[in-house]
Design an enzyme around this catalytic site. Structure first.
Site, mmCIF file in Angstrom:
data_model
loop_
_atom_site.group_PDB
_atom_site.id
_atom_site.type_symbol
_atom_site.label_atom_id
_atom_site.label_comp_id
_atom_site.label_asym_id
_atom_site.label_seq_id
_atom_site.Cartn_x
_atom_site.Cartn_y
_atom_site.Cartn_z
ATOM 1 N N MET A 1 12.653 24.241 3.261
ATOM 2 C CA MET A 1 11.846 23.564 2.243
ATOM 3 C C MET A 1 12.708 22.753 1.285
ATOM 4 S SD MET A 1 9.218 25.209 -0.523
ATOM 5 C CE MET A 1 8.090 25.876 0.685
ATOM 6 N N LYS B 1 0.845 -1.207 0.000
ATOM 7 C CA LYS B 1 0.000 0.000 0.000
ATOM 8 C C LYS B 1 0.883 1.262 0.000
ATOM 9 C CE LYS B 1 -0.225 -0.431 5.029
ATOM 10 N NZ LYS B 1 -1.030 -0.941 6.157
ATOM 11 N N TYR C 1 16.654 29.154 9.452
ATOM 12 C CA TYR C 1 15.439 29.830 9.929
ATOM 13 C C TYR C 1 15.313 29.719 11.434
ATOM 14 C CZ TYR C 1 13.519 30.127 5.190
ATOM 15 O OH TYR C 1 13.298 30.413 3.872
ATOM 16 N N ARG D 1 -10.126 -0.136 15.733
ATOM 17 C CA ARG D 1 -10.108 0.754 14.576
ATOM 18 C C ARG D 1 -11.074 0.207 13.534
ATOM 19 N NH1 ARG D 1 -4.476 1.417 11.387
ATOM 20 N NH2 ARG D 1 -5.070 -0.724 10.898
HETATM 21 C C1 LIG Z 1 -0.243 -1.985 6.751
HETATM 22 C C2 LIG Z 1 -0.768 -3.268 7.252
HETATM 23 C C3 LIG Z 1 0.082 -4.363 7.428
HETATM 24 C C4 LIG Z 1 1.587 -4.271 7.287
HETATM 25 O O1 LIG Z 1 2.088 -3.689 8.463
HETATM 26 P P1 LIG Z 1 3.664 -3.487 8.708
HETATM 27 O O2 LIG Z 1 3.755 -2.971 10.094
HETATM 28 O O3 LIG Z 1 4.103 -2.484 7.700
HETATM 29 O O4 LIG Z 1 4.289 -4.814 8.505
HETATM 30 C C5 LIG Z 1 -0.488 -5.578 7.770
HETATM 31 N N1 LIG Z 1 -1.818 -5.693 7.967
HETATM 32 C C6 LIG Z 1 -2.669 -4.656 7.830
HETATM 33 C C7 LIG Z 1 -4.108 -4.843 8.072
HETATM 34 C C8 LIG Z 1 -2.175 -3.410 7.489
HETATM 35 O O5 LIG Z 1 -3.000 -2.372 7.376
#
Ligand SMILES: *Cc1c(COP(=O)(O)O)cnc(C)c1O
Length: 353
Positions: A298, A35, A250, A127
């Site tokens: 930046m 993802k 800055y 969640r």
């Molecule tokens: C993102 C995610 C993972 C992977 O998690 P990592 O900590 O990056 O290994 C696994 N399961 C679900 C449901 C996730 O959202």
């Protein structure tokens, strides 16, 4: 690109890290989590390099899944958040995507579209997911409608703590509510693959570890065999002598206590270098580590190279990679590796090797 700021992606490192995940959980099947543009590494290049090695990929959203399908990828793809409309469910069906279901609304969508699904249980993270006691009813509804249920999963909130009662409670709860259920089970993200063998179950879901960042906080370099898959680097564009008492950057947040040599490097928060990186954050330049000084701008950062007097204009500085772990930079900026890897901006070209 003329500017030298770049994220070099080492695809062989990603493949090696996958092999490590497999060897840690030898009984489990692997679903590679790609993802968020493959955690910033480029979803298509990552998918391409792993597609012969895993049956299944996971993405967060249906749009990410469609990027894979539009590129012709034929592996199974699980959409971790599932979908929220009939149109999306139909699209998922057309493109043979697996949908997570975690609400009553998603059950209805899956039934209508005759999707293939994974069921998400909430065992304590609160969640997403059904309560354990809802599982029999959920299964009954889906199976009565001929929906293909491929697995039941949950997600751990504290797997990155190697000793955690909260994780033990989540594992117990998952075990209790899935007992006697003959579907494949899935619990483990990267942290659980590394630290919680009891959580390996039938499918493991490595994400961050594929990219070579340890999910376990404070782990020293020597203890982790993972190969950093991204080298984020930029060029030294100036080297300046700064007098005692003068400030740099800055807000004048850093003042010279000795006459100093300060290198200005062409990378800033618009590239994804963390704005909140503190004075002292390590930068690898001129063959060694030098501390970040002053505020991150930046397009630029400033680095105290007084102790590396050979550093000169044109030199490459590594912001993170094999010499400076992304987790060290993250810790020094009050954030996590995930945030930094996914935050490298579109201004930065990804270069593959
Ligand atoms: C993102 C995610 C993972 C992977 O998690 P990592 O900590 O990056 O290994 C696994 N399961 C679900 C449901 C996730 O959202």
């Amino acid at each position: 690109m003329q500017r030298k700021t770049a994220a070099h992606v080492h695809l062989d490192a990603i493949r090696e890290n996958l092999a490590i995940a497999c060897s840690l959980a030898p009984q489990a099947q692997v679903i590679a989590v790609i993802k968020a543009d493959g955690y910033g590494h480029g979803i298509l290049r990552v998918a391409e390099s792993l597609k012969e090695r895993v049956s299944t990929f996971a993405v967060a959203t249906i749009d990410e899944a469609m990027v894979l399908r539009d590129a012709g990828l034929s592996n199974a793809v699980l959409v971790l958040e599932g979908v929220t409309s009939a149109e999306s469910a139909a699209l998922a069906r057309t493109h043979d995507l697996l949908l997570m279901v975690h609400t009553a609304e998603q059950i209805a969508l899956a039934v209508e579209a005759k999707s293939s699904v994974w069921i998400k249980l909430d065992t304590g993270m609160h969640r997403l997911g059904f309560e354990g006691r809802e599982l029999p009813g959920v299964l009954q509804q889906l199976q009565a409608a001929d929906v293909d249920v491929q697995a039941i999963c949950t997600h751990l909130a504290c797997a990155d703590e190697v000793d955690s009662d909260a994780t033990r409670r989540q594992l117990d709860s998952f075990q209790t509510c899935t007992v006697g259920c003959d579907l494949p089970l899935s619990i483990a993200n990267s942290a659980a693959i590394i630290a919680w063998p009891d959580a390996h179950a039938d499918w493991v879901r490595p994400g961050i570890m594929l990219y070579g960042a340890s999910p376990i906080g404070g782990e020293p370099l020597a203890a982790q065999p993972l190969q950093p898959a991204m080298t984020f680097s930029a060029q030294v564009i100036a080297v300046r002598k700064i007098a005692v008492g003068e400030s740099v950057g800055y807000g004048a947040h850093w003042t010279c206590k000795r006459e100093s040599l300060v290198a200005t490097v062409g990378v800033g928060y618009a590239d994804g270098y963390p704005r909140h990186a503190r004075n002292g954050t390590p930068v690898f330049v001129g063959g060694g580590i030098a501390p970040l000084v002053g505020s991150v701008s930046m397009d630029m950062i400033t680095v105290d190279v007084t102790d590396r007097p050979l550093v000169s204009i044109g030199d490459t500085a590594e912001l993170w990679g094999r010499n400076v772990l992304v987790s060290e930079v993250a810790a020094s900026a009050g954030t996590i590796s995930y945030n930094l890897l996914t935050g490298v901006s579109s201004r930065v070209p990804r270069l593959y090797s």
